[in-house]
Design an enzyme around this catalytic site. Sequence first.
Site, PDB file in Angstrom:
ATOM      1  N   GLU A  20       0.440  -4.517  -1.595  1.00  0.00           N
ATOM      2  CA  GLU A  20      -0.544  -5.011  -1.514  1.00  0.00           C
ATOM      3  C   GLU A  20      -1.504  -5.671  -2.390  1.00  0.00           C
ATOM      4  OE1 GLU A  20      -1.694  -3.290   3.327  1.00  0.00           O
ATOM      5  OE2 GLU A  20      -2.854  -2.953   1.767  1.00  0.00           O
ATOM      6  N   CYS A  52     -11.463  -0.788  -1.432  1.00  0.00           N
ATOM      7  CA  CYS A  52     -10.792   0.335  -2.423  1.00  0.00           C
ATOM      8  C   CYS A  52     -10.382   1.208  -1.399  1.00  0.00           C
ATOM      9  CB  CYS A  52     -11.963   0.941  -3.117  1.00  0.00           C
ATOM     10  SG  CYS A  52     -12.475  -0.370  -4.335  1.00  0.00           S
TER      11      CYS A  52
END
Length: 360
Positions: free
Chosen positions: A82, A345
């Site tokens: 990703e 995050c």
Amino acid sequence: MKLNNLSKVLKDQPKYRYVQVNKFLFQDYISDWSEASSLPKTLREELTLECPLEIKADIFETGTRKLSKKALIYLEDGESVETVLIRQKADKKTDEEKGGDSKSDTRAHRNTICVSSQIGCPLDCAFCATGQSGFQRNLLSEEIVEQVVFWQRLLREESAEEKVDNIVFMGMGEPFLNYNEFIKAAKFINNPETLNIGARRMSVSTAGITEGIKRLAGEKLQMNLAISLHAATDNLRRKLMPIAKKYELVDIFKSVDDYIKKTGRRVMFEYLMMKGVNDSQADAEELSILMRKPLYMINLIPYNETGRFQASTRETIDHFKNTLEKNGVSVTVRLSFGSDISAACGQLKRNPTGKKQMFD
Ligand code: SAH
């Protein structure tokens, strides 16, 4: 994209072909050799066979404003990785972001990309989704570079002016546990003959692998360093980050101080704000004592929930920030993007099936 046969194909070609090919690949961002119009036709045909340029990926866009995007890039061995594109309005451009550019830039947005250095992560931090899905393998430098090329191509398609401005090595994995491939990729991205992105526009984040901090200090690359701190005591840190059993705070600060002495560069400490875990007044006071040093700065990160903990409230974060500031610490609060596509995050996960994942 598969370029390992490139040198073989170009072996009998004149030297300037390498320069031409690098420009096509990493400055014009071609996605098909037919676009490399100044190369002889037979060479283009051979390159098409030996060095396919297609990058297989799925893209997920954020709900409303479609500013941030996440891509799942499929690798040769069926694994996937990703990477995230974060777009910010360009009005608050700091000197750091300008990276020494004096050219005027009228674009409405700045593009930051978050790249992964490993598939999954071996660290298994309690607050992070990446570790929960296990560790598969290290990425090769070309697989790290491929993530940058992917976004550059996409931005170029949008407009000739668009480009990747900043790169953060804060995606899946621990860059300093894959140091050689990480640094090879960073140097390649920085090389004026290839992607030519300034080192000052790149940041690497580590959970505190001191060997990596020492090695980075010795590189001739003015890249930004960030340390995932998240706790002001070893005791709490060990509960949150198993790697803290190996690297104590005193050792981390020692290598950071050596890094600062050697490079003269600022270091950012990242501190996730988790309700009732590390966000009390006492935590802020303890953290202030650790952070009150020249060139230390702290970045408070609103916690993106991944199941285990709760996020601190906005008021708590503001209060925490005020305490640090009152104690003379340089502090910022990170804006968070992409949580609606699990691109923020700590939310990046491995996709073990190699199949398309669905997000809300
Ligand atoms: N292993 C490296 C690189 C990954 S960085 C490191 O630990 O620094 C990932 C960044 O996201 C770090 O700042 C990390 O602390 C932060 N992060 C992890 N989980 C998060 C979460 N749930 N919400 C917000 N930030 C998170």
